[in-house]
Structure formats: structure tokens, C-alpha cells
Design an enzyme around this catalytic site. Structure first.
Site, mmCIF file in Angstrom:
data_model
loop_
_atom_site.group_PDB
_atom_site.id
_atom_site.type_symbol
_atom_site.label_atom_id
_atom_site.label_comp_id
_atom_site.label_asym_id
_atom_site.label_seq_id
_atom_site.Cartn_x
_atom_site.Cartn_y
_atom_site.Cartn_z
ATOM 1 N N LYS A 125 -2.462 -2.721 6.226
ATOM 2 C CA LYS A 125 -2.271 -3.128 4.740
ATOM 3 C C LYS A 125 -1.141 -4.332 4.773
ATOM 4 C CE LYS A 125 -5.017 0.299 3.795
ATOM 5 N NZ LYS A 125 -4.873 1.498 3.115
HETATM 6 C C1 LIG Z 1 -5.573 2.889 3.153
HETATM 7 C C2 LIG Z 1 -5.980 3.479 1.806
HETATM 8 C C3 LIG Z 1 -5.824 4.734 1.314
HETATM 9 C C4 LIG Z 1 -4.792 5.693 2.072
HETATM 10 O O1 LIG Z 1 -3.683 4.969 2.294
HETATM 11 P P1 LIG Z 1 -2.741 5.924 3.527
HETATM 12 O O2 LIG Z 1 -1.455 5.216 3.372
HETATM 13 O O3 LIG Z 1 -3.294 5.685 4.898
HETATM 14 O O4 LIG Z 1 -2.609 7.394 3.119
HETATM 15 C C5 LIG Z 1 -6.005 4.940 0.117
HETATM 16 N N1 LIG Z 1 -7.077 4.134 -0.677
HETATM 17 C C6 LIG Z 1 -7.619 3.112 -0.078
HETATM 18 C C7 LIG Z 1 -8.284 2.187 -1.022
HETATM 19 C C8 LIG Z 1 -7.082 2.662 1.304
HETATM 20 O O5 LIG Z 1 -7.423 1.680 1.853
#
Ligand SMILES: *Cc1c(COP(=O)(O)O)cnc(C)c1O
Length: 402
Positions: free
Chosen positions: A203
Site C-alpha cells: 500500500k
Molecule cells: C489491502 C486491503 C485490505 C486489507 O488490508 P490488510 O491491512 O492487509 O488487512 C482491505 N481492503 C482493501 C481494498 C485492500 O486493498
């Protein structure tokens, strides 16, 4: 459109280029090391400092840090009162966690189709589905718009529908920290109850694993903070029984251990300092792709006019390719060491959701997206030679634009 095999020399020589990758600086390493040398590895000062910094950055009153965005979504749903007999709606084009959070609470999950050019939840489809649900008495309690690829959904419109149909809006901004909607930061919750960010390494900024929920509602903030740590209350003023001594805490509801560590928060604080620069670079890299791909029969997802995307992903759609051709292009790019990915395979078609009764041909735009979209490599530090190679390989694979 004719698809050719990629030249084998590329596969043999090039290093694998992932679709996303974290950036770690010496300052990040020093920040984590400082925590390692401090008395607190967890439940120390770094977590509240990170919560305050993120909330201040995005213009929200409160921030509650967790060990993942998935757990933040879960406790956000619980804080909003979602439970058995309730409904949560989200987009089918998202990571499964946007829907699973409803299932964790025992709620029914349903989906709203997307707008093809942006990949975002369609406000028109949402409104139509709400009208039907009002007639059948099946309105949702929580709607989770997903800011796919870093672009905010149309939050003013969704917020207006939330007032009209009395549901809570939970923004899944896992892709979108540093993004803006109508000039204001994503996460300020102007049109929602809660916004959730993810700090997974792919991210925009990372804490290794980690998430954070922002809100302007003190009750929601307190409820999420308690649910994150077993449902335990430490403030004697809020005890339900008389305190037997200063060591006492009370568990008042069933919570979890969803805490972020200080090691993670220190990394997040250090990464947060580069947020604006990171988002600028990601926008520049997307612009480079726009120029490189201009002559090809592919379209990058549109960023709505009133949105500054944080550009988590560079998603192209190949609407003139058949599903078979889409798959062949995908595989050829992978064989050329270009780590393309599909974000996402529609949630309702996963085996788990099929066991709940979901079927094909339910959300036509989402299903068409899944056979025409792919994400190209994009991350800070991506070299011009690398994006040029991606574009040239695509060019080679897609011949005949008739
Ligand atoms: C990555 C992601 C999540 C979950 O994130 P984590 O921190 O890995 O639990 C939820 N929603 C979206 C749209 C994502 O891309």
C-alpha cells in the site's frame, strides 16, 4: 486484436518486476531501531503518536490503529452496531476483506455493481438497489465504498443517500491515504462515519502489517479502541462495578487483540513524513504510463475530476480483448517477468461467497472488468526504462487494433 508470444530473451534476462513494492529508508530503519532500544515494544508512546499524526494529516478528530486494515474494518462494523440480521453492502471489485468484515459480524453481505470507467461503486446502481431494498424491507445498515486504486468514490452522493436511507458509511480507503476528494483529504469522514486505511507493504505507506480507522465521533473512537484490546475498559469512571483497587480493569464486551505494535507505529510515523512526496511520485509514474500507452487500445482507469488519486495501482482495461486474449496477455506479461496482477477477481464469485448463494451474471460490469483489467507495475523508484519496457512489451503483445 492478435496476441503474440513475448520474446523469450526478455524472460531470460530481465529481473521480475512486481506490481508493487515498499520503500524503506535509513530513517525508517533508525525509527524502528529506536523503539527496539526503548522500554516499549508495544503499548508504548509510538502508537498514540502515530494515531494522532494520521488523524491530523487527514483532518479527522480520532485515529485508532490496528494490526491490519481487515481488523480495523471488523471493529468498525462492530462499533457501528452491525450484527446478525443486518446487511452490509460493498463493491464486488475489492479485496475480500471489504466484504468479510460484514460476515465476521454475522451480517448478510451484498454487492453494488461498479462504474466501468473508474472501477468504483456506481452511485446509480447504489440508488437503484436502495430503492428496491426500501420496497422489500432489506435496506443495509452499513455500506462500504472502496476507493479502488487510490481514487475516492463519489462521497457526497453516497453520503446524501446514507441520510436518505439511513445507513452508515464505512470508507475502505486501504488504497487511498494521501488522496483527496473535492480538495479535502480522504479520511476526514466528511461524508462517512469511519474511514479505514491499510499499511500492508504494497500500500501507499507501510507498517509491515497494520491498519487505522479514522472518525470524528468520540463514541465510535472509544468503542473501536476498546474492541481492539479485548473489550477492556481501564478508566475507573466507566466501570460497571465498584473498583476493588487501582490495578483493576473491566472487560465489558467481547473484543480482540488487534493491537498495532510500537515497532510498526514508529515505521508508520517515519513513512508518513514522505506521504505527499510518495503520492506525487505515484501520480508522475501514472502520467508516464498515460503517455507511453496513448497509442495502444487500452485505457487506464479514469480518475474522477474532483479527485486526487494516491495512485495505489495503475489499472488498464483492454476492452477490445476477449476474455481468452486478456488471459493470454496476462500470462505473456508474467512470462516476460512483468508482475501484472488482477485487482480484483469479483468477490461474489469466490467459492466461499458462492456457498452463500452468489452466482455469475449478477454484477455484469464487475464481471466484465475482471476479464479485461490488469494492474501494471507501479511503485516509487520505478525506472523510466522499466515502465518503457512494460509499455513496449504490451505493444508487442497487442497487435492489430481493428
Ligand atoms: C489491502 C486491503 C485490505 C486489507 O488490508 P490488510 O491491512 O492487509 O488487512 C482491505 N481492503 C482493501 C481494498 C485492500 O486493498
Amino acid at each position: 486484436m492478435i496476441i503474440q508470444a513475448a520474446p523469450s530473451s526478455q524472460a531470460a534476462t530481465a529481473d521480475f518486476l512486481p506490481y508493487g513494492r515498499q520503500t524503506i529508508t535509513e530513517a525508517d530503519i533508525a525509527a524502528v531501531e529506536a523503539v527496539l532500544r526503548s522500554p516499549f515494544l508495544t503499548q508504548g508512546p509510538a502508537v498514540p503518536a502515530f494515531e494522532k499524526a494520521v488523524a491530523a494529516k487527514v483532518g479527522a478528530a480520532y485515529g485508532v490503529a490496528t494490526n491490519s486494515a481487515t481488523s480495523a474494518l471488523h471493529i468498525a462494523c462492530l462499533a457501528l452496531g452491525l450484527g446478525p440480521g443486518d446487511r452490509l453492502w460493498t463493491s464486488p471489485i475489492t479485496f475480500v476483506a471489504s466484504a468479510n468484515c460484514g460476515r465476521y459480524c454475522g451480517a448478510a453481505v451484498d454487492f453494488v455493481d461498479i462504474e466501468p470507467t473508474t472501477g468504483l461503486m456506481s452511485v446509480t446502481s447504489l440508488e437503484q438497489k436502495l430503492q428496491q431494498a426500501e420496497r422489500s424491507g432489506t435496506l443495509p445498515k452499513v455500506v462500504v465504498p472502496v476507493h479502488l486504486a487510490g481514487s475516492s468514490c463519489n462521497m457526497a452522493a453516497i453520503g446524501a443517500l446514507a441520510e436518505r436511507y439511513d445507513f452508515a458509511v464505512l470508507e475502505d480507503a486501504s488504497h487511498a491515504i494521501g488522496g483527496r476528494y473535492r480538495g479535502e483529504p480522504v479520511g476526514n469522514c466528511r461524508h462517512s462515519a469511519i474511514t479505514v486505511f491499510s499499511f500492508h507493504p504494497v500500500k501507499i505507506i507501510t507498517t509491515g502489517e497494520g491498519g487505522l480507522a479514522t472518525t470524528n465521533d468520540p463514541q465510535l473512537a472509544q468503542s473501536m479502541a476498546e474492541l481492539r484490546s479485548h473489550g477492556i475498559v481501564r478508566d475507573p469512571e466507566r466501570f460497571e462495578r465498584p473498583a476493588a483497587g487501582p490495578w483493576v480493569y473491566e472487560q465489558q464486551q467481547l473484543g480482540f487483540n488487534y493491537r498495532m505494535t510500537d515497532l510498526q507505529a514508529a515505521l508508520g510515523l517515519s513513512q508518513l513524513e514522505r506521504l505527499e512526496a510518495t503520492v506525487e511520485e505515484r501520480n508522475r509514474l501514472l502520467q508516464t504510463y498515460r503517455e507511453l500507452l496513448a497509442e495502444l487500445p487500452v485505457q487506464l482507469l479514469d480518475v474522477p475530476k474532483d479527485v486526487l488519486s494516491s495512485v495505489h495501482l495503475a489499472v488498464i482495461r483492454m476492452d477490445r480483448a476477449s476474455p481468452t486474449q486478456h488471459r493470454q496477455i496476462f500470462e505473456s506479461l508474467r512470462n516476460s517477468n512483468i508482475g501484472v496482477q488482477l485487482h480484483y477477481s469479483p468477490v461474489h464469485l469466490h467459492p466461499y461467497y458462492r456457498t452463500l448463494g452468489f452466482m455469475e451474471k449478477t454484477y455484469p460490469e464487475a464481471e466484465m472488468y475482471a476479464t479485461s483489467a490488469l494492474s501494471l507495475p507501479l511503485f516509487p523508484g520505478l525506472k523510466k526504462s522499466e515502465s518503457t519496457n512494460v509499455a513496449e512489451t504490451l505493444h508487442f503483445l497487442i497487435k492489430d487494433y481493428a
